[in-house]
Design a protein around this motif. Structure first.
Motif, short mmCIF file in Angstrom:
data_model
loop_
_atom_site.label_atom_id
_atom_site.label_comp_id
_atom_site.label_asym_id
_atom_site.label_seq_id
_atom_site.Cartn_x
_atom_site.Cartn_y
_atom_site.Cartn_z
N GLU A 288 2.08 16.54 -32.19
CA GLU A 288 3.05 17.28 -31.39
C GLU A 288 4.32 16.45 -31.17
N GLU A 289 5.39 17.14 -30.83
CA GLU A 289 6.67 16.47 -30.63
C GLU A 289 6.62 15.45 -29.49
N MET A 290 5.73 15.65 -28.52
CA MET A 290 5.65 14.69 -27.42
C MET A 290 5.21 13.31 -27.90
N TYR A 291 4.65 13.22 -29.09
CA TYR A 291 4.24 11.93 -29.65
C TYR A 291 5.33 11.30 -30.52
N GLY A 292 6.55 11.79 -30.35
CA GLY A 292 7.67 11.16 -31.03
C GLY A 292 7.54 11.19 -32.53
N HIS A 293 7.79 10.03 -33.18
CA HIS A 293 7.77 9.99 -34.64
C HIS A 293 6.94 8.84 -35.17
N THR A 294 5.98 8.37 -34.36
CA THR A 294 5.11 7.30 -34.82
C THR A 294 3.86 7.85 -35.49
N TYR A 295 3.15 6.97 -36.20
CA TYR A 295 1.89 7.32 -36.86
C TYR A 295 0.72 7.07 -35.90
N ASP A 296 -0.47 7.52 -36.31
CA ASP A 296 -1.67 7.20 -35.54
C ASP A 296 -2.71 6.44 -36.34
N HIS A 297 -2.41 6.09 -37.60
CA HIS A 297 -3.32 5.24 -38.38
C HIS A 297 -2.56 4.55 -39.51
N PHE A 298 -3.01 3.36 -39.86
CA PHE A 298 -2.44 2.56 -40.95
C PHE A 298 -3.56 1.82 -41.69
N ALA A 299 -3.32 1.55 -42.96
CA ALA A 299 -4.16 0.64 -43.74
C ALA A 299 -3.23 -0.13 -44.68
N ALA A 300 -3.41 -1.43 -44.76
CA ALA A 300 -2.48 -2.26 -45.52
C ALA A 300 -3.22 -3.33 -46.31
N LEU A 301 -2.72 -3.60 -47.52
CA LEU A 301 -3.22 -4.69 -48.35
C LEU A 301 -2.11 -5.70 -48.52
N TYR A 302 -2.34 -6.91 -48.02
CA TYR A 302 -1.39 -8.00 -48.16
C TYR A 302 -1.84 -8.94 -49.28
N LYS A 303 -0.87 -9.40 -50.07
CA LYS A 303 -1.15 -10.37 -51.13
C LYS A 303 -0.43 -11.68 -50.82
N PHE A 304 -1.14 -12.80 -51.02
CA PHE A 304 -0.61 -14.11 -50.74
C PHE A 304 -0.34 -14.87 -52.04
N ALA A 305 0.53 -15.86 -51.96
CA ALA A 305 0.96 -16.58 -53.16
C ALA A 305 -0.19 -17.28 -53.87
N ASN A 306 -1.22 -17.68 -53.14
CA ASN A 306 -2.35 -18.39 -53.76
C ASN A 306 -3.40 -17.46 -54.35
N GLY A 307 -3.14 -16.16 -54.32
CA GLY A 307 -4.07 -15.19 -54.89
C GLY A 307 -5.00 -14.54 -53.89
N SER A 308 -5.07 -15.04 -52.66
CA SER A 308 -5.93 -14.42 -51.66
C SER A 308 -5.31 -13.12 -51.17
N GLU A 309 -6.14 -12.27 -50.60
CA GLU A 309 -5.71 -10.97 -50.12
C GLU A 309 -6.24 -10.71 -48.71
N LEU A 310 -5.53 -9.89 -47.97
CA LEU A 310 -5.92 -9.50 -46.63
C LEU A 310 -5.80 -7.99 -46.52
N TYR A 311 -6.89 -7.35 -46.06
CA TYR A 311 -6.90 -5.91 -45.88
C TYR A 311 -7.00 -5.62 -44.39
N THR A 312 -6.07 -4.84 -43.86
CA THR A 312 -6.07 -4.51 -42.44
C THR A 312 -6.08 -3.00 -42.24
N THR A 313 -6.82 -2.55 -41.25
CA THR A 313 -6.83 -1.13 -40.90
C THR A 313 -6.72 -1.00 -39.39
N SER A 314 -6.00 0.02 -38.95
CA SER A 314 -5.81 0.23 -37.52
C SER A 314 -5.60 1.72 -37.25
N ARG A 315 -6.00 2.13 -36.05
CA ARG A 315 -5.73 3.51 -35.67
C ARG A 315 -5.76 3.64 -34.15
#
Length: 444
Positions: A288-315
């Motif tokens: 609804e419009e009362m919730y402005g323009h933000t999201y309510d869930h995210f998932a992200a994959l980060y990559k690091f220079a040494n080859g490691s990865e980080l997966y984050t999820t939030s809601r």
């Protein structure tokens, strides 16, 4: 570094004389804050053990109230002498809450002349003879207020996040450098770095307890936040400030406003920041419009220079399972975390943290304990660098989810995006209510 945001120079702030001469006392640094500390080459303005520390509060919501109580508890010589908020009722509500705390009532010394309201109220607090300012307004204002505080010669506690956009990040980095030159403290509200058990877990992992980190995962799922109905006669600025969580120009979206804690913790334990991020997200329950323009869930994959990865999820979705955990996998073992303070390392050097339930907010207090102990003892704390960079790491994920594109670290740092209106007033036109559409929305 060039700062794109125009930061007005508050009148009669930078030239304010200090109330007294601060004395530097000898002392050792707080061991628990070692990893959060940056040394300054300048003489640091400290207080002697006999001086009162006069603090001012800018932003009188729940976190501002909590930060003030943390400060009062941290040092018996602290007195609250000035307060500012955009709204009179919020300031008075905060003041009444503080005055009900019988242990601290005698140190709540805010006369009517030192109670300031309006969008320029922060300038009036900074023009007083306070020693320390607590910044707890909606995050969109953080870069402006931090810059003004450092120019005014004040030590700063700044709530997370550092900013809501890359222009703000560059401003905070510039303020952190200026604070170092002037010997002024910046203690950030990313309190995991002051949690004793998180400090110990990080030390062990960085010392090789699980070997070389291959990948990590962090999840935090929770419910929603409050919504305040629009009052008759409210301007768009007044209404959106009252519901700042739901407007990206004020909050940065909940990924930045809340989940930055977890992003910072993972960047810290993994030993650095990523080179790129590919994320997704959207709105399923808060449409609804009362919730402005933000999201309510995210998932992200980060990559690091040494080859490691980080997966984050939030809601943030009501009625769903609550989850709060982390996992690191290394070449020699694993580290599993639950909540904020419970950790278990499996491997050649196995370890478990204490028996805390994972919910106790120890870091909220220990960061203030460290602040005032160092201020009196001759140490120095400046969290500005990781404050800005961990927030930028969160911004990378938001913009990747909003646009549907992979975002690099350098691209995020250099981006022109500046979400805050210049010279904001109650009748300033605010960004239109528009939800980001991946594949269509662009990252400036």
């Amino acid at each position: 570094m060039q700062n794109d945001r125009k930061l007005p120079e508050p009148s009669n702030i930078a030239s304010q004389a200090r109330r007294r001469t601060f004395l530097k006392a000898s002392g050792s640094a707080l061991v628990g804050a070692t990893l959060a500390q940056t040394k300054s080459s300048a003489q640091t303005p400290h207080v002697s053990v006999d001086d009162d520390i006069r603090i001012g509060l800018i932003g009188c919501g729940g976190r501002g109230t909590g930060a003030t109580l943390n400060a009062l508890k941290a040092d018996p010589g602290i007195r609250l002498v000035a307060m500012a908020d955009a709204f009179e009722d919020r300031l008075q509500g905060c003041l009444q809450t503080l005055q009900r705390q019988k242990d601290f009532r005698s140190r709540i010394d805010v006369s009517e002349e030192m109670q300031f309201t309006g969008l320029d109220a922060y300038q009036k607090v900074l023009a007083t003879d306070i020693d320390v300012v607590l910044l707890a307004t909606p995050p969109g204002f953080r870069p402006l207020h931090l810059s003004a505080a450092i120019d005014a010669g004040k030590h700063v506690f700044a709530e997370k996040p550092a900013a809501v956009d890359p222009a703000g990040i560059r401003s905070v980095l510039a303020s952190a450098a200026k604070a170092k030159e002037k010997g002024l403290f910046i203690v950030a509200g990313l309190h995991a770095r002051y949690e004793p058990e998180t400090i110990e877990m990080t030390r062990r992992v960085q010392d090789g307890a699980i070997g070389e980190i291959l990948n990590g995962r962090m999840s935090r799922y929770g419910g929603g936040t409050w919504v305040k109905p629009r009052k008759p006669g409210q301007t768009d600025v007044e209404y959106q400030l009252s519901n700042w969580h739901y407007h990206t120009w004020l909050s940065g979206d909940f990924l930045i406003e809340q989940f930055v804690h977890e992003i910072d913790r993972m960047a810290w334990v993994m030993g650095g920041y990523p080179v790129s991020c590919l994320a997704t997200g959207g709105r399923q329950t808060r449409t609804e419009e009362m919730y402005g323009h933000t999201y309510d869930h995210f998932a992200a994959l980060y990559k690091f220079a040494n080859g490691s990865e980080l997966y984050t999820t939030s809601r943030q979705q009501k009625g769903c399972a609550n989850v709060f955990d982390m996992r690191l996998a290394g070449t020699k073992g694993t580290c599993i975390g639950a909540g904020k303070t419970r950790y278990e390392i499996a491997g050649p050097t196995a370890w478990q943290s204490g028996k805390g339930n994972g919910k106790k907010q120890v870091g909220h207090q220990t960061e203030h304990d460290a602040f005032y102990r160092e201020l009196r003892s001759g140490g120095y704390l400046n969290n500005g660098d990781y404050f800005a960079k961990s927030t930028l790491m969160a911004i990378m994920a938001r913009e990747s989810a909003y646009t549907g594109q992979e975002i690099t670290w350098q691209q995020a740092l250099d981006a022109k995006q500046d979400l805050m209106p210049d010279n904001i007033a109650w009748d300033t036109p605010v960004p239109p209510w528009k939800v980001a559409i991946p594949g269509t929305t662009k990252f400036a």
